[in-house]
Design an enzyme around this catalytic site. Structure first.
Site, PDB file in Angstrom:
ATOM      1  N   ARG A 199      -2.265  18.899  -1.095  1.00 50.13           N
ATOM      2  CA  ARG A 199      -3.275  19.130  -2.149  1.00 50.13           C
ATOM      3  C   ARG A 199      -4.307  20.162  -1.707  1.00 50.13           C
ATOM      4  O   ARG A 199      -4.689  20.207  -0.549  1.00 50.13           O
ATOM      5  CB  ARG A 199      -3.978  17.803  -2.475  1.00 50.13           C
ATOM      6  CG  ARG A 199      -3.127  16.872  -3.292  1.00 50.13           C
ATOM      7  CD  ARG A 199      -3.759  15.501  -3.420  1.00 50.13           C
ATOM      8  NE  ARG A 199      -3.251  14.567  -2.440  1.00 50.13           N
ATOM      9  CZ  ARG A 199      -3.756  13.360  -2.213  1.00 50.13           C
ATOM     10  NH1 ARG A 199      -4.796  12.951  -2.889  1.00 50.13           N
ATOM     11  NH2 ARG A 199      -3.213  12.571  -1.311  1.00 50.13           N
ATOM     12  N   ASN A 219       0.848  -1.185   0.000  1.00 48.49           N
ATOM     13  CA  ASN A 219       0.000   0.000   0.000  1.00 48.49           C
ATOM     14  C   ASN A 219       0.888   1.240   0.000  1.00 48.49           C
ATOM     15  O   ASN A 219       1.436   1.622   1.020  1.00 48.49           O
ATOM     16  CB  ASN A 219      -0.885  -0.055   1.258  1.00 48.49           C
ATOM     17  CG  ASN A 219      -1.714   1.198   1.465  1.00 48.49           C
ATOM     18  OD1 ASN A 219      -1.647   2.154   0.678  1.00 48.49           O
ATOM     19  ND2 ASN A 219      -2.496   1.203   2.525  1.00 48.49           N
ATOM     20  N   ARG A 234      -2.823  -2.028  -3.291  1.00 51.00           N
ATOM     21  CA  ARG A 234      -3.806  -0.948  -3.318  1.00 51.00           C
ATOM     22  C   ARG A 234      -3.557  -0.141  -4.589  1.00 51.00           C
ATOM     23  O   ARG A 234      -2.431   0.320  -4.822  1.00 51.00           O
ATOM     24  CB  ARG A 234      -3.622  -0.045  -2.099  1.00 51.00           C
ATOM     25  CG  ARG A 234      -4.460   1.204  -2.159  1.00 51.00           C
ATOM     26  CD  ARG A 234      -4.116   2.133  -1.027  1.00 51.00           C
ATOM     27  NE  ARG A 234      -4.843   3.386  -1.135  1.00 51.00           N
ATOM     28  CZ  ARG A 234      -4.431   4.536  -0.622  1.00 51.00           C
ATOM     29  NH1 ARG A 234      -3.296   4.589   0.034  1.00 51.00           N
ATOM     30  NH2 ARG A 234      -5.148   5.611  -0.760  1.00 51.00           N
ATOM     31  N   GLU A 260      -6.448  -0.975   5.723  1.00 56.71           N
ATOM     32  CA  GLU A 260      -6.610  -1.260   4.292  1.00 56.71           C
ATOM     33  C   GLU A 260      -5.944  -2.593   3.945  1.00 56.71           C
ATOM     34  O   GLU A 260      -6.375  -3.290   3.026  1.00 56.71           O
ATOM     35  CB  GLU A 260      -5.967  -0.125   3.473  1.00 56.71           C
ATOM     36  CG  GLU A 260      -6.726   1.188   3.599  1.00 56.71           C
ATOM     37  CD  GLU A 260      -5.847   2.417   3.387  1.00 56.71           C
ATOM     38  OE1 GLU A 260      -4.756   2.484   3.987  1.00 56.71           O
ATOM     39  OE2 GLU A 260      -6.258   3.311   2.637  1.00 56.71           O
ATOM     40  N   HIS A 299     -10.058   6.397  -1.334  1.00 59.89           N
ATOM     41  CA  HIS A 299      -9.927   5.824   0.024  1.00 59.89           C
ATOM     42  C   HIS A 299     -10.940   4.707   0.260  1.00 59.89           C
ATOM     43  O   HIS A 299     -11.336   4.433   1.399  1.00 59.89           O
ATOM     44  CB  HIS A 299     -10.095   6.908   1.114  1.00 59.89           C
ATOM     45  CG  HIS A 299      -9.004   7.937   1.097  1.00 59.89           C
ATOM     46  ND1 HIS A 299      -9.234   9.292   1.139  1.00 59.89           N
ATOM     47  CD2 HIS A 299      -7.663   7.798   1.016  1.00 59.89           C
ATOM     48  CE1 HIS A 299      -8.082   9.938   1.088  1.00 59.89           C
ATOM     49  NE2 HIS A 299      -7.115   9.054   1.004  1.00 59.89           N
TER      50      HIS A 299
END
Ligand code: ADP
Length: 389
Positions: free
Chosen positions: A239, A9, A91, A375, A179
């Site tokens: 961002r 990931n 991922r 995750e 996500h």
């Protein structure tokens, strides 16, 4: 030899590796933090959560995501040489219009996914580099792609569309949301441990270097703060988050900037970093006395607060909020700023529980929870399913 599933990931500033038995028992986790910075560090933990010893590593070993992956894979191999890796799950941030369910990686798929890199430039290239590195490290072992966009593909039309001429929607200009692996985990955790809340209206805030929110109704995503690219919604480490498209036109027309320059500005120089002028890292901002650091945190908290209100409206009410991700799980200050003056919606915090990042931190009608996301287990579950292990 014990057979094991490896998960990879690559986040925007971190890398997480997971090692699972075929029965999905966690064997080890590897975490490289603050990639590309002097303070970059790697941690390996065993099944009991205790740290595993690591040999001394120079900062250059974590200079880029690719270097960090090499270093982490080497450390894993040194510690677990008695394991046979039977699958590597990855991922992948953007699956676009065509890819949602987890699937086996092929050369054609890598090519297809590379086309989506401009819409998630901080992740997609790293994700694909991770696949290539894992193919080299474990030749012949099946690689499984798991998409962050998949969880949101069932959005109702109004949450999936932009008010552009229809042809753009058909071409794939849609609100994908991201996500999704994290939201998938939180959803499964609520289903397991909080069935009543799971059946209700929950806002999940995944707040890490990348940040977004998802509105869950009966466990299904009905809206996401992220949209077509990984830029929309909340401000993030570097961002901008939501921006009037007129600002982009201004940058082109008045500042003479081209697409590459604007992309660099919006993905790498904005957000907490741009606003504070200090750092993209919440820990650094929280430790700073500079008023610009406090303003950056305040803007982040304000946008999350606004989104909670917007999502409560989309859900037709609110039963719970879940905080997750590096900031959501650890920053009591941020959670307190977000939840301040929200009594009108039934949100209040138990200050002591919040300070301890306890699982339940709410003190009013709306449940407020801190649930560490995972995750990795979602990727491992998917790899096992795709390969019928
Ligand atoms: P990524 O999107 O790279 O996976 P993470 O989920 O690891 O990111 O989150 C990284 C963010 O979490 C950073 O801004 C970091 O400063 C923040 N963070 C981690 N621990 C803490 C802490 N104890 N207090 C405040 N912020 C924290």
């Amino acid at each position: 030899m014990t057979r094991a599933i490896l998960t990879v990931n690559s986040g925007s500033s971190s890398l997480k590796l997971g090692l699972f038995s075929e029965n999905l028992d966690m064997l080890a986790m590897g975490h490289v933090d603050r990639i590309g910075r002097r303070e970059a560090a790697m941690k390996l933990t065993g099944a009991d959560g205790a740290s595993l010893p690591l040999s001394e590593t120079a900062p250059e070993a974590f200079a880029t995501n690719a270097a960090a992956l090499e270093t982490a894979l080497d450390a894993f191999r040194a510690d677990f040489d008695a394991l046979e890796i039977v699958a590597v799950g990855h991922r992948i941030v953007h699956g676009g219009l065509k890819h949602a369910a987890p699937e086996k990686v092929t050369a054609a798929l890598i090519k297809d996914l590379a086309r989506l890199a401009p819409y998630a430039p901080l992740h997609q290239p790293h994700n694909l580099a991770g696949i290539r590195a894992a193919i080299d490290a474990f030749p012949g072992v099946p690689q499984i792609a798991c998409y962050d966009t998949a969880f949101h593909r069932g959005h109702p039309f109004v949450s999936d569309v932009y008010a552009l001429p229809r042809a753009y929607y058909e071409k794939g200009v849609r609100r994908y949301g991201f996500h999704g692996l994290s939201y998938d985990y939180i959803e499964s955790e609520l289903a397991r441990s909080e069935p009543d809340l799971h059946a209700g209206r929950v806002v999940v805030a995944h707040l890490g270097s990348g940040a977004s929110m998802c509105a869950l109704k009966g466990g299904k995503s009905i809206a996401s703060s992220l949209g077509f690219s990984a830029l929309d919604g909340l401000p993030m480490g570097t961002r901008s988050g939501e921006l009037d498209p007129g600002v982009v036109l201004y940058l082109m027309d008045q500042e003479g900037m081209g697409a590459a320059e604007i992309s660099d500005l919006l993905y790498k120089k904005s957000g907490l970093l741009g606003l504070s002028g200090i750092s993209n890292d919440m820990r650094t901002l929280e430790d700073s006395d500079d008023p610009h650091a406090a303003q950056a945190i305040a803007y982040f908290a304000f946008r999350i607060k606004r989104e909670i209100g917007a999502m409560a409206a989309a859900l037709g009410g609110l039963d719970g909020i879940v905080f997750c991700g590096g900031i959501g799980e650890n920053s009591a200050r941020l959670r307190a700023e977000v939840c301040a003056d929200m009594g009108w919606l039934g949100i209040d915090l138990d200050a002591e529980a919040n300070a301890q990042s306890a699982r339940d931190i709410g003190a009013d009608r709306v449940r407020v929870m801190v649930i560490p996301t995972n995750e990795e287990i979602i990727i491992a579950r998917a790899a096992r399913k795709v390969l019928s292990l």
